[in-house]
Design a protein around this motif. Structure first.
Motif, mmCIF file in Angstrom:
data_model
loop_
_atom_site.group_PDB
_atom_site.id
_atom_site.type_symbol
_atom_site.label_atom_id
_atom_site.label_comp_id
_atom_site.label_asym_id
_atom_site.label_seq_id
_atom_site.Cartn_x
_atom_site.Cartn_y
_atom_site.Cartn_z
ATOM 1 N N ARG A 193 33.867 13.811 14.553
ATOM 2 C CA ARG A 193 32.775 14.767 14.469
ATOM 3 C C ARG A 193 33.136 15.932 13.560
ATOM 4 O O ARG A 193 34.308 16.267 13.413
ATOM 5 N N SER A 196 30.911 21.578 14.114
ATOM 6 C CA SER A 196 29.632 22.006 14.697
ATOM 7 C C SER A 196 29.077 20.953 15.657
ATOM 8 O O SER A 196 28.613 21.286 16.750
ATOM 9 N N SER A 197 29.136 19.683 15.257
ATOM 10 C CA SER A 197 28.622 18.630 16.144
ATOM 11 C C SER A 197 29.530 18.443 17.356
ATOM 12 O O SER A 197 29.055 18.123 18.458
ATOM 13 N N LYS A 199 31.218 20.894 18.928
ATOM 14 C CA LYS A 199 30.881 21.963 19.870
ATOM 15 C C LYS A 199 29.516 21.729 20.518
ATOM 16 O O LYS A 199 29.335 22.017 21.717
ATOM 17 N N ARG A 200 28.587 21.202 19.764
ATOM 18 C CA ARG A 200 27.254 20.923 20.305
ATOM 19 C C ARG A 200 27.320 19.815 21.360
ATOM 20 O O ARG A 200 26.774 19.960 22.465
ATOM 21 N N ASP A 201 28.024 18.714 21.033
ATOM 22 C CA ASP A 201 28.164 17.613 22.000
ATOM 23 C C ASP A 201 28.969 18.062 23.216
ATOM 24 O O ASP A 201 28.682 17.661 24.352
ATOM 25 N N ALA A 203 29.173 21.063 24.560
ATOM 26 C CA ALA A 203 28.349 21.908 25.434
ATOM 27 C C ALA A 203 27.382 21.064 26.263
ATOM 28 O O ALA A 203 27.132 21.371 27.443
ATOM 29 N N LYS A 204 26.832 19.995 25.684
ATOM 30 C CA LYS A 204 25.923 19.122 26.421
ATOM 31 C C LYS A 204 26.636 18.410 27.566
ATOM 32 O O LYS A 204 26.061 18.220 28.645
ATOM 33 N N ASN A 207 28.974 21.709 29.583
ATOM 34 C CA ASN A 207 28.249 22.944 29.882
ATOM 35 C C ASN A 207 29.109 24.196 29.723
ATOM 36 O O ASN A 207 28.969 25.169 30.471
ATOM 37 N N THR A 209 32.233 26.084 26.608
ATOM 38 C CA THR A 209 32.862 25.949 25.300
ATOM 39 C C THR A 209 34.154 25.148 25.410
ATOM 40 O O THR A 209 34.772 25.099 26.490
#
Length: 263
Positions: A193, A196-197, A199-201, A203-204, A207, A209
Motif C-alpha cells: 500500500r 495514505s491507503s 492509514k485509511r485501511d 483506520a477502517k 478504528n 491510528t
C-alpha cells in the motif's frame, strides 16, 4: 541488517549477545555464520542457526534475530548484499529473467558446498586489509555470488523477481508483525500500500491510528511477558519493538499505572 554500503560486503562480529535493532531487510543478503550462532524469531517459534550455516535472505522482509557468542568465540558472520541494481544490470547483460513471481520462503538455507566455501575463503583476506576491497572488486565478488547461486535453478525467481509486494490482508499482517520496530512507511510497503491507503485501511480495521495501535499492542505484549512469563523489562523492551528502555518504562507506567520492574 543495514542498507548496502559502498562495498556490499560486510563482516559482523560481537562477543556478547546482541539483539537485531533493525529487522527490515532492504535487499537480498547471502550470509555465512563463521562462528557463534544466530537465533531467528517469529510469532510461532525460535530457530537457532549454528556455525557454518549458509543462507539467503530475501528483500522486503521483517526478520528479528539475536547473535550469540559460542564460549570464547565471538559471533562472526560474513554478509553479501545482492542489491536490486546489481541484479537488474546482470539480468540485462546475461538475459536472466524470473519466470514468475517468487512465492517461496523468505529465508532459504543453502548447502555449503566446496565452491561456496572457496568463495567465502577468497573474501576473508579483505577484512584484514579493507582498503584492498575496492568498489570494482566488491562488485565483481557480488556478481560471482550471483553466478554461484544460479547453479540452483530454483533461486532464479528468488533473485530476479523485481515486483513490489502485492496488497495483502492488513489485519492479519499487523497482528503477526506488530512487535517489529520499523516505521509505519515500511509496514505500508510490506502490505502493498501507499502510506495514505495504509492509514485509511488501518483506520477502517482498527478504528485508530497505526502509531497508537502499535504502542498499545507492544505494551500489552510486554505486560504479558513480564507478569506471566517472569521476564525482566530489560529483556523484553527490544523484543516487543521499543528502542529505549527508559522510554519504554515511562509509557508502561503511564499505560498500566505501575512500574514494569514492580510487576
Amino acid at each position: 541488517m543495514q542498507e548496502p554500503g559502498q562495498h556490499n560486503i560486510a563482516l559482523f562480529s560481537c562477543s556478547t549477545d546482541e539483539f537485531g535493532h533493525d529487522p527490515f531487510v532492504y535487499e537480498h543478503w547471502l550470509v555465512l555464520i563463521v562462528s557463534g550462532r544466530s537465533e531467528m524469531f517469529s510469532d510461532e517459534r525460535i530457530v537457532s542457526y549454528p556455525q557454518g550455516t549458509l543462507g539467503l535472505i530475501r528483500k522486503n522482509q521483517l526478520i528479528k534475530t539475536t547473535k550469540k557468542a559460542d564460549g570464547e568465540k565471538p559471533f562472526k558472520s560474513i554478509s553479501i548484499c545482492i542489491d536490486q541494481q546489481t541484479l537488474k544490470k546482470f539480468s540485462a547483460e546475461y538475459g536472466v529473467k524470473a519466470e514468475g513471481i517468487y512465492t517461496g520462503e523468505p529465508f532459504v538455507l543453502l548447502e555449503n558446498d566446496v565452491f561456496m566455501r572457496s568463495y567465502f575463503n577468497s573474501i576473508m583476506p579483505y577484512f584484514a586489509q579493507p582498503e584492498k576491497l575496492t568498489p570494482v572488486l566488491a562488485q565483481i565478488k557480488t556478481t560471482e555470488a550471483i553466478v554461484l547461486l544460479l547453479r540452483n535453478a530454483a533461486l532464479k525467481n528468488f533473485l530476479f523477481d523485481f515486483s513490489e509486494p502485492h496488497k495483502i490482508d492488513l489485519e492479519a499482517y499487523m497482528n503477526r508483525y506488530f512487535s517489529y520496530n520499523v516505521p509505519v512507511t515500511q509496514f505500508a510497503k510490506l502490505t502493498g500500500r501507499s502510506i495514505s491507503s495504509f492509514k485509511r485501511d488501518f483506520a477502517k480495521i482498527f478504528n485508530t491510528t497505526p502509531e497508537k495501535w502499535l504502542q498499545k499492542r507492544r505494551l500489552e505484549m510486554a505486560y504479558f511477558l513480564i507478569a506471566q512469563k517472569n521476564r525482566k523489562p530489560s529483556e523484553v523492551y527490544l523484543e516487543v519493538g521499543f528502542e529505549n528502555l527508559s522510554h519504554f518504562s515511562r509509557i508502561f507506567k503511564k499505560e498500566f499505572g505501575v512500574n514494569a520492574s514492580r510487576l
